[in-house]
Structure formats: C-alpha cells, structure tokens
Scaffold this motif. Structure first.
Motif, PDB file in Angstrom:
ATOM      1  N   ASP A 292      39.727 -23.250  40.949  1.00 37.88           N
ATOM      2  CA  ASP A 292      40.738 -23.715  40.010  1.00 37.88           C
ATOM      3  C   ASP A 292      41.860 -22.686  40.076  1.00 37.88           C
ATOM      4  N   GLU A 293      42.884 -22.825  39.293  1.00 37.18           N
ATOM      5  CA  GLU A 293      44.016 -21.917  39.373  1.00 37.18           C
ATOM      6  C   GLU A 293      43.609 -20.450  39.209  1.00 37.18           C
ATOM      7  N   ASP A 294      43.774 -19.662  40.269  1.00 40.66           N
ATOM      8  CA  ASP A 294      43.489 -18.215  40.281  1.00 40.66           C
ATOM      9  C   ASP A 294      42.058 -17.871  39.842  1.00 40.66           C
ATOM     10  N   ARG A 295      41.136 -18.793  40.058  1.00 35.59           N
ATOM     11  CA  ARG A 295      39.759 -18.562  39.600  1.00 35.59           C
ATOM     12  C   ARG A 295      38.783 -19.197  40.589  1.00 35.59           C
ATOM     13  N   LEU A 296      37.782 -18.429  40.970  1.00 32.54           N
ATOM     14  CA  LEU A 296      36.734 -18.923  41.865  1.00 32.54           C
ATOM     15  C   LEU A 296      35.376 -18.708  41.213  1.00 32.54           C
ATOM     16  N   VAL A 297      34.583 -19.764  41.148  1.00 32.92           N
ATOM     17  CA  VAL A 297      33.208 -19.654  40.647  1.00 32.92           C
ATOM     18  C   VAL A 297      32.262 -19.932  41.816  1.00 32.92           C
ATOM     19  N   LEU A 298      31.412 -18.965  42.125  1.00 32.60           N
ATOM     20  CA  LEU A 298      30.388 -19.116  43.161  1.00 32.60           C
ATOM     21  C   LEU A 298      29.071 -19.419  42.472  1.00 32.60           C
ATOM     22  N   SER A 299      28.381 -20.456  42.930  1.00 38.57           N
ATOM     23  CA  SER A 299      27.118 -20.807  42.270  1.00 38.57           C
ATOM     24  C   SER A 299      26.079 -21.266  43.279  1.00 38.57           C
ATOM     25  N   VAL A 300      24.826 -20.994  42.945  1.00 42.21           N
ATOM     26  CA  VAL A 300      23.683 -21.440  43.744  1.00 42.21           C
ATOM     27  C   VAL A 300      22.713 -22.118  42.805  1.00 42.21           C
ATOM     28  N   ASN A 301      22.230 -23.289  43.212  1.00 41.26           N
ATOM     29  CA  ASN A 301      21.236 -24.010  42.417  1.00 41.26           C
ATOM     30  C   ASN A 301      19.989 -24.203  43.270  1.00 41.26           C
ATOM     31  N   ALA A 302      18.934 -23.454  42.936  1.00 48.28           N
ATOM     32  CA  ALA A 302      17.674 -23.540  43.674  1.00 48.28           C
ATOM     33  C   ALA A 302      16.606 -24.055  42.708  1.00 48.28           C
ATOM     34  N   PRO A 303      16.302 -25.369  42.753  1.00 56.38           N
ATOM     35  CA  PRO A 303      15.392 -25.966  41.766  1.00 56.38           C
ATOM     36  C   PRO A 303      14.051 -25.242  41.649  1.00 56.38           C
ATOM     37  N   ASP A 304      13.558 -24.673  42.762  1.00 57.53           N
ATOM     38  CA  ASP A 304      12.247 -24.028  42.730  1.00 57.53           C
ATOM     39  C   ASP A 304      12.284 -22.623  42.134  1.00 57.53           C
ATOM     40  N   SER A 305      13.469 -21.966  42.150  1.00 58.02           N
ATOM     41  CA  SER A 305      13.502 -20.576  41.672  1.00 58.02           C
ATOM     42  C   SER A 305      14.552 -20.287  40.613  1.00 58.02           C
ATOM     43  N   GLY A 306      15.523 -21.140  40.430  1.00 58.92           N
ATOM     44  CA  GLY A 306      16.521 -20.915  39.393  1.00 58.92           C
ATOM     45  C   GLY A 306      17.925 -21.122  39.909  1.00 58.92           C
ATOM     46  N   ASN A 307      18.901 -20.660  39.148  1.00 59.87           N
ATOM     47  CA  ASN A 307      20.284 -20.773  39.591  1.00 59.87           C
ATOM     48  C   ASN A 307      21.070 -19.531  39.212  1.00 59.87           C
ATOM     49  N   ALA A 308      22.241 -19.401  39.813  1.00 58.57           N
ATOM     50  CA  ALA A 308      23.065 -18.210  39.597  1.00 58.57           C
ATOM     51  C   ALA A 308      24.531 -18.590  39.701  1.00 58.57           C
ATOM     52  N   GLU A 309      25.361 -17.764  39.050  1.00 58.39           N
ATOM     53  CA  GLU A 309      26.793 -18.029  39.030  1.00 58.39           C
ATOM     54  C   GLU A 309      27.554 -16.706  38.951  1.00 58.39           C
ATOM     55  N   ALA A 310      28.653 -16.617  39.672  1.00 59.05           N
ATOM     56  CA  ALA A 310      29.509 -15.431  39.607  1.00 59.05           C
ATOM     57  C   ALA A 310      30.962 -15.878  39.687  1.00 59.05           C
ATOM     58  N   GLU A 311      31.806 -15.200  38.912  1.00 59.45           N
ATOM     59  CA  GLU A 311      33.218 -15.589  38.859  1.00 59.45           C
ATOM     60  C   GLU A 311      34.093 -14.481  39.428  1.00 59.45           C
ATOM     61  N   LEU A 312      35.119 -14.871  40.178  1.00 56.65           N
ATOM     62  CA  LEU A 312      36.051 -13.914  40.771  1.00 56.65           C
ATOM     63  C   LEU A 312      37.487 -14.341  40.469  1.00 56.65           C
ATOM     64  N   VAL A 313      38.354 -13.352  40.312  1.00 57.70           N
ATOM     65  CA  VAL A 313      39.785 -13.629  40.204  1.00 57.70           C
ATOM     66  C   VAL A 313      40.347 -13.697  41.624  1.00 57.70           C
TER      67      VAL A 313
END
Length: 372
Positions: A292-313
């Motif tokens: 999105d505008e000046d924003r990046l969200v990195l995410s992983v969705n692993a149904p067997d082990s969980g999920n994760a998210e990280a945000e960068l400018v």
C-alpha cells in the motif's frame, strides 16, 4: 623425484587440486594428483576429465621427476602437519612409493605411473583477454545462485558467459536461470574479448573458479573457445570443458513493462523475509507481500505451524498490490544487493517481477511469483 617445500605452500597447492578430484570414480588414476618437479618449481595437476587444475609452487628440487599419489590422502596428511614445517617428498619409482617426511613424522603413499595420468588436450582459443579478479568475481558470484540443479535441463546447469549489447555498447555478461528466477550481471568489456564465443560455464567450474578470485589485485588471464574455457593466474591454471548445449533466449523473460515501483532497504527486507519464513518448516513456503502507499506487509500463513507478519516502511506510490514469492528465492536475491536499497518493479500478481540495486541496471534479477 626429491624436493622440499613449506607446509603452507604445499597445503594451498594440494587443496586446490584435491577439490577437483571426484570422490567416487571407476578410474583409479583420477583419484590421484600428478606431481611434477623441475628447476625450482613443483606443480600439482588434478582432473575429473571435465575440469583440470594445475597449481605451481616454489620448492627446493634436489632431483627432478614426476609421479602421482592419492590427492585426498596427501591433502589430509599435509593439513594435519604442524604449521611452519618443512615437508620433503621423495619418490621411489622401483617400490612405487612416495615418502613424505616432516619433522619426526613419515608417511609412504602408493603411487601410479605418471604416463597413465590423463592431461587435458590443449586447444586453440578464439579469444584471449585479461580481467581483474573483482570484476570476474562479481559476474559469477552474483549469478551462480540462480543456476539450475535439474540435471535433465543440463543447458541451465551453469552460467552463460558471453558478450551482449548493453545500454552503452557491448558488455561482458553472466546469466543464470532455473526457470523460477534469473540473474543477469554486466561488466565492462575487456580488450581482446570482442571475439569471445558465448559459453555455458558448468556449476562445478564456477565453484572452483572462486578460489582464483580472492586476491583483489590479481589479473586473470581468460581464454575461451567453443568447447573450453581457461582461467589463469601466475600460480594456478583452471581449464574446463563448457556445457555442450544452447542457453535459452533469456531476454524474453526479462519484463520491460513493469511500472509499479517499490524501493526498500535491502538489509531490512532480507531480515524481515527471513523472520516471517521462520514459522514454516518448508523452505519453499510462499511469502505474501501486501503493498500500500509507502507500506509493505510481509506475511506467511502455515496452517500446520502458525502464521507471521512483519511490516516495513518502503517507497511505494502505486495502487495496492498483493503478490507471493518463494521465501528462499527472495532471500537469495536480496542477499546479492551490495547497495543500500533494492528496487522492485511489479506488473501484476501473475507476472514476473524485476529487481535491481538502486538505479544500477548492470545487475538485474527476475523472480516468478507464487500463488498465495
């Protein structure tokens, strides 16, 4: 043959030779290194019939001669000898033995006749030129991660080393791809390289070549023919057959119409990708990039082990975009960036993405997206 040589000098020479030798082979002589002593020099030659390396070293030669011994065994002995030792090598041709002595240690190794050792046939090279070690290192280091390991597509099992048309005239170019990602690296064209035929340098040769390129001040003599390539320093000569195949037209997969531009700190991006990929045991797990505008969200969705998210400018001013990539591919490409910022050029979630280092077009990378 009888000679004396410093342990450090011997270790360096034997290390290069023994790494070429195949551990499993049906021809006993190919497990050996050919030692040739003459004047004040000793050379160590090893081959697997596709690559040949010759390493020359200074030595005190009492009696000239030549013999062959097990490369791996010789390397292991020398590696375990104490630093600073003076090593003497003495051949007894009647007993087919080579005696290695250092201090109070003594070893005897079985030898095979030097006449049985295969020497790679010399060839006429179409192009001979000289290049600085850092320039060649950059070409091969930045491209080799994309070499295919799929043996059926043998023509992708190396780096395509050739002359190409760049933005400002002809350049020396290295390209590697496995169909999922591609690296294209350019360097200034050295004098004498104009007639160089395009060749595919095999993966193993690229690995061996790296050892010649550590010295930033070294000038590497490069010779290329349709079937062979040779890299030489005053001490080491590496000769290799090239892959007999046709490299595909890589220019067709490099996108030219990608207009969505994202600029991000390369180090921060690599750390964030590595971080979110931790929740997945599968190295090929897709990482979703939501822009999105000046924003990046990195995410992983692993149904067997969980999920994760990280945000960068980031610097991004185009419309919203969601696209997925193999985490391993993203990490490998991000790790090639020498400059502070990486620039990604996107088209759509289904089209290949182009990445470069800042505004530098001499190194570009293409990666195919994944469904997320």
């Amino acid at each position: 043959m009888k000679l004396s040589i410093e342990r450090a000098t011997l270790l360096r020479a034997v290390s290069q030779a023994q790494s070429v030798v195949e551990r499993r082979n049906t021809i006993p002589i190919l497990a050996n290194v050919l030692i040739e002593a003459e004047g004040d020099t000793v050379s160590f030659r090893a081959t697997d019939l596709d690559i040949e390396v010759v390493d020359k070293a200074p030595a005190q030669v009492e009696r000239a001669g030549a013999t062959t011994v097990s490369a791996v065994t010789l390397h292991e002995i020398v590696r375990k000898l104490p630093d600073g030792a003076l090593v003497s090598l003495t051949e007894d041709s009647t007993a087919a033995r080579l005696t290695i002595e250092a201090g109070r240690s003594s070893f005897q190794l079985a030898t095979l006749p030097r006449e049985d050792f295969p020497v790679m046939a010399s060839t006429d090279y179409a192009a001979n030129f000289s290049a600085k070690a850092p320039e060649l290192r950059r070409l091969f280091d930045k491209s080799k991660f994309a070499i295919s390991t799929e043996e059926t597509r043998y023509y992708l099992n190396g780096v395509y080393f050739h002359i190409a048309e760049g933005d400002n005239g002809k350049v020396l170019r290295a390209v590697a791809t496995d169909g999922h990602r591609l690296a294209r690296i350019d360097s200034a064209l050295p004098d004498g390289a104009q007639d160089m035929p395009g060749v595919i340098v095999p993966r193993k040769t690229v690995g061996e070549l790296r050892k010649l390129l550590d010295d930033d001040d070294a000038q590497i003599a490069v010779s290329v023919s349709e079937t062979k390539i040779r890299f030489a320093t005053p001490e080491i000569t590496l000769t290799s057959k090239v892959i007999d195949g046709t490299f595909p037209d890589y220019t067709r997969v490099i996108p030219s119409g990608n207009t969505r531009r994202m600029e991000v700190d390369a180090g921060d991006f690599a750390k964030a990708v590595d971080l979110v990929a931790t929740v997945s045991s599968e190295r090929s797990r897709a990482v979703k990039m939501s822009l999105d505008e000046d924003r990046l969200v990195l995410s992983v969705n692993a149904p067997d082990s969980g999920n994760a998210e990280a945000e960068l400018v980031v610097a991004y001013a185009d419309e919203k975009l969601e696209i997925g990539f193999n985490a391993k591919y993203l990490l490998e490409i991000a790790s090639q960036v020498d400059r502070e910022n990486a620039v990604f050029m996107f088209s759509s979630p289904a089209e290949p993405t182009l990445m470069r280092e800042g505004n530098d077009d001499s190194a570009i990378y293409v990666v195919m997206p994944m469904r997320v």
